[in-house]
Enzyme design. Sequence first.
Site, short mmCIF file in Angstrom:
data_model
loop_
_atom_site.label_atom_id
_atom_site.label_comp_id
_atom_site.label_asym_id
_atom_site.label_seq_id
_atom_site.Cartn_x
_atom_site.Cartn_y
_atom_site.Cartn_z
CD GLU A 20 46.43 33.75 52.53
OE1 GLU A 20 45.61 34.49 51.98
OE2 GLU A 20 47.06 34.09 53.55
CD1 TRP A 64 43.02 34.70 55.07
CD2 TRP A 64 41.38 36.21 55.36
NE1 TRP A 64 43.30 35.45 56.19
CE2 TRP A 64 42.33 36.38 56.37
CE3 TRP A 64 40.26 37.05 55.33
CZ2 TRP A 64 42.19 37.35 57.38
CZ3 TRP A 64 40.13 38.02 56.31
CH2 TRP A 64 41.08 38.15 57.32
CD1 TRP A 106 34.71 57.94 50.51
CD2 TRP A 106 36.85 57.48 50.97
NE1 TRP A 106 34.72 56.82 51.32
CE2 TRP A 106 36.03 56.51 51.62
CE3 TRP A 106 38.22 57.37 51.12
CZ2 TRP A 106 36.55 55.48 52.40
CZ3 TRP A 106 38.74 56.34 51.90
CH2 TRP A 106 37.91 55.41 52.52
CG ASN A 166 47.39 38.75 48.90
OD1 ASN A 166 46.28 39.26 48.74
ND2 ASN A 166 47.91 38.56 50.10
CD1 TRP A 202 35.77 52.32 50.70
CD2 TRP A 202 35.15 50.52 49.53
NE1 TRP A 202 34.46 52.04 51.03
CE2 TRP A 202 34.05 50.93 50.33
CE3 TRP A 202 34.98 49.41 48.71
CZ2 TRP A 202 32.82 50.28 50.33
CZ3 TRP A 202 33.76 48.75 48.71
CH2 TRP A 202 32.70 49.19 49.50
CD1 TRP A 262 39.49 46.04 45.92
CD2 TRP A 262 40.24 48.03 46.63
NE1 TRP A 262 40.44 46.48 45.03
CE2 TRP A 262 40.91 47.69 45.43
CE3 TRP A 262 40.56 49.23 47.25
CZ2 TRP A 262 41.89 48.52 44.86
CZ3 TRP A 262 41.53 50.05 46.68
CH2 TRP A 262 42.18 49.70 45.51
C1 LIG Z 1 42.57 44.66 47.25
C2 LIG Z 1 42.50 43.18 46.98
C3 LIG Z 1 41.70 42.69 45.96
C4 LIG Z 1 41.62 41.31 45.70
N1 LIG Z 1 40.81 40.86 44.69
C5 LIG Z 1 40.70 39.52 44.47
C6 LIG Z 1 39.84 39.02 43.44
O1 LIG Z 1 39.15 39.78 42.76
N2 LIG Z 1 39.81 37.68 43.25
C7 LIG Z 1 40.54 36.81 44.02
O2 LIG Z 1 40.47 35.60 43.80
N3 LIG Z 1 41.32 37.26 45.01
C8 LIG Z 1 41.44 38.58 45.25
N4 LIG Z 1 42.26 39.02 46.25
C9 LIG Z 1 42.94 38.03 47.12
C10 LIG Z 1 44.34 37.59 46.66
O3 LIG Z 1 45.12 38.70 46.34
C11 LIG Z 1 44.33 36.64 45.47
O4 LIG Z 1 43.40 35.60 45.70
C12 LIG Z 1 45.69 36.01 45.26
O5 LIG Z 1 46.65 37.00 45.02
C13 LIG Z 1 45.63 35.06 44.08
O6 LIG Z 1 46.89 34.51 43.84
P1 LIG Z 1 47.16 32.96 44.02
O7 LIG Z 1 46.10 32.19 43.32
O8 LIG Z 1 48.56 32.71 43.64
O9 LIG Z 1 46.96 32.80 45.57
P2 LIG Z 1 47.54 31.77 46.65
O10 LIG Z 1 48.40 32.54 47.56
O11 LIG Z 1 48.10 30.56 46.03
O12 LIG Z 1 46.21 31.40 47.47
C14 LIG Z 1 45.37 30.32 47.04
C15 LIG Z 1 43.96 30.80 46.82
O13 LIG Z 1 43.41 31.28 48.05
C16 LIG Z 1 42.53 32.35 47.79
N5 LIG Z 1 43.04 33.53 48.46
C17 LIG Z 1 44.31 33.82 48.77
N6 LIG Z 1 44.40 34.97 49.44
C18 LIG Z 1 43.15 35.44 49.55
C19 LIG Z 1 42.58 36.59 50.15
N7 LIG Z 1 43.33 37.50 50.80
N8 LIG Z 1 41.26 36.77 50.06
C20 LIG Z 1 40.48 35.87 49.45
N9 LIG Z 1 40.96 34.75 48.87
C21 LIG Z 1 42.27 34.54 48.92
C22 LIG Z 1 42.50 32.54 46.28
O14 LIG Z 1 41.41 31.81 45.77
C23 LIG Z 1 43.82 31.95 45.86
O15 LIG Z 1 43.82 31.50 44.52
C24 LIG Z 1 42.35 40.41 46.51
C25 LIG Z 1 43.16 40.91 47.54
C26 LIG Z 1 43.24 42.27 47.77
C27 LIG Z 1 44.12 42.78 48.88
#
Ligand SMILES: Cc1cc2nc3c(=O)[nH]c(=O)nc-3n(C[C@H](O)[C@H](O)[C@H](O)COP(=O)(O)OP(=O)(O)OC[C@H]3O[C@@H](n4cnc5c(N)ncnc54)[C@H](O)[C@@H]3O)c2cc1C
Length: 473
Positions: free
Chosen positions: A282, A285, A314, A349, A367, A390
């Site tokens: 993650e 990502w 759209w 997420n 989107w 997105w």
């Molecule tokens: C439509 C959409 C919009 C999103 N917008 C954002 C946003 O604006 N900012 C943001 O930080 N994340 C975003 N995410 C990714 C992800 O949803 C969040 O990072 C995550 O939910 C944060 O929760 P956590 O810190 O508990 O994550 P954890 O599950 O603990 O993951 C640890 C860290 O990994 C990174 N991470 C995890 N999943 C992703 C992912 N899919 N993509 C990129 N980084 C990731 C984040 O920095 C996160 O804090 C988005 C995902 C989607 C599907």
Amino acid sequence: MQLIWFRQDLRIQDHAALWHAAQAGPCIALVVISPEQWALHNDAAVKIDFYLRQLQVLKTQLKNLNIQLVIRHIPFWKDVPQVVLQLTEQLKVNCIHANIELGVNELKRDAQIQKLLDKYNKSLELYHDRTLFPVGSIRNKSQQPYQVFSAFKKNCYERFSVSLPQCYPQIEAQPDLQLDSIDQGAVCTFAELYPNHPAIELQDCWPVSAEYALTLLDDFINNKVIHYEEERDFPHLDSTSQLSPYLNSGMISIRQCIQALFRRQHGHFHIEHSGQQTWLDELLWREFYQHILFDFPQVSKHLPFKADTQKIHWRDQAEDLAAWQQGQTGIPIIDAGMRQLLATGWMHNRVRMITAMFLTKNLLIDWRLGEQWFMQHLIDGDLAANNGGWQWCASTGTDSVPYFRIFNPISQSQKFDANGDYIRQWVPELAHLDAKTIHEPYAKNSNLALNYPKPIADLKETRVRAIEAFKSI
Ligand SMILES: Cc1cc2nc3c(=O)[nH]c(=O)nc-3n(C[C@H](O)[C@H](O)[C@H](O)COP(=O)(O)OP(=O)(O)OC[C@H]3O[C@@H](n4cnc5c(N)ncnc54)[C@H](O)[C@@H]3O)c2cc1C
């Protein structure tokens, strides 16, 4: 004299620019507050409040290091170069140190400053800090940027096996400098900056202190990461780190996360369990999307990564969009997610994916409108991750979900919120329903008396419509 300019990196530990500045000599710190520019970037009120609270903490931390903080209010970045130059003249600064920011406007701002400083024999030194590896450094055999996550990840793993990214050493207190000659400016609160905006009341949800983010990280690594793989997709469980606001504002660094993840392996890249690997992925990502933003800047100019998807028609449906935004679609899991976002500035997420897929596929709404709404409300709003997320859900992005693989929000709800606990929390008008009915309240009885809307979309028909829209381009 060195000037260290803090941006989205409000911390004193493991900070590339601060460390380099402190090695070069006595430092003064700068923060620029730009409310109008933030509005252009759709930054959420809750995110700005969070930032300003952390700024207050940073000021105290810097004071303990004898580093004075200068605050400048400059509404638009186009005016930043002149003000910064003026400050360097007043303070007799020859070099500014800052961490690179990757958005196109940020890069443009820094290039303009660099050009102006050059004329005065001053320099702007920029450091890679936000990512594990410098942007532009991860390349395939043809020296091209990766467009597929799995290949990008493999390359990162190879680098990790050589060595894991190391944190910068803690810096020592500096010689005490008095800045009587200039106006230092004050750290303001959100209420002072936006007197007409309703008060933000999420301070308890998202605390800010010198230790908080590190405590959160430690708690996750010590107690939760072991279960992360099995539990991370269930939105009612508190099983993810919730570190995203802290990572995005730079209160904690990505290197600190990696080092904590491999602490038990004494900083060696050795994966012990699937939870550890899944969390690492993650973080990668996040890394991937930052590199994509740098290598393919069109994604931050409202353009899809896959150019042909620009042709999709759209739907222009303000009512459907409003129902989605306010959590009134009549599809409980969607409404729960959208209401969680409005209430806390954060969304799980799995639910971000479900809500984004519903908007772009079932409602066939652009989107970019969803991306903007998320940015305007997320405390962790980050251009690269939000755009990446997105475009993944909309099937317009790099390595995104195939357009025909459309999540059914009801099946997702049944699978990931089987008892309906998450829905009950955020959609209280459905709280009394049993675990079967709650996912689709009107399925068996369309006359059920509920103070809850009927679904705004037929999931089967709209699925077919979305596939047709993509096929036709
Ligand atoms: C439509 C959409 C919009 C999103 N917008 C954002 C946003 O604006 N900012 C943001 O930080 N994340 C975003 N995410 C990714 C992800 O949803 C969040 O990072 C995550 O939910 C944060 O929760 P956590 O810190 O508990 O994550 P954890 O599950 O603990 O993951 C640890 C860290 O990994 C990174 N991470 C995890 N999943 C992703 C992912 N899919 N993509 C990129 N980084 C990731 C984040 O920095 C996160 O804090 C988005 C995902 C989607 C599907």
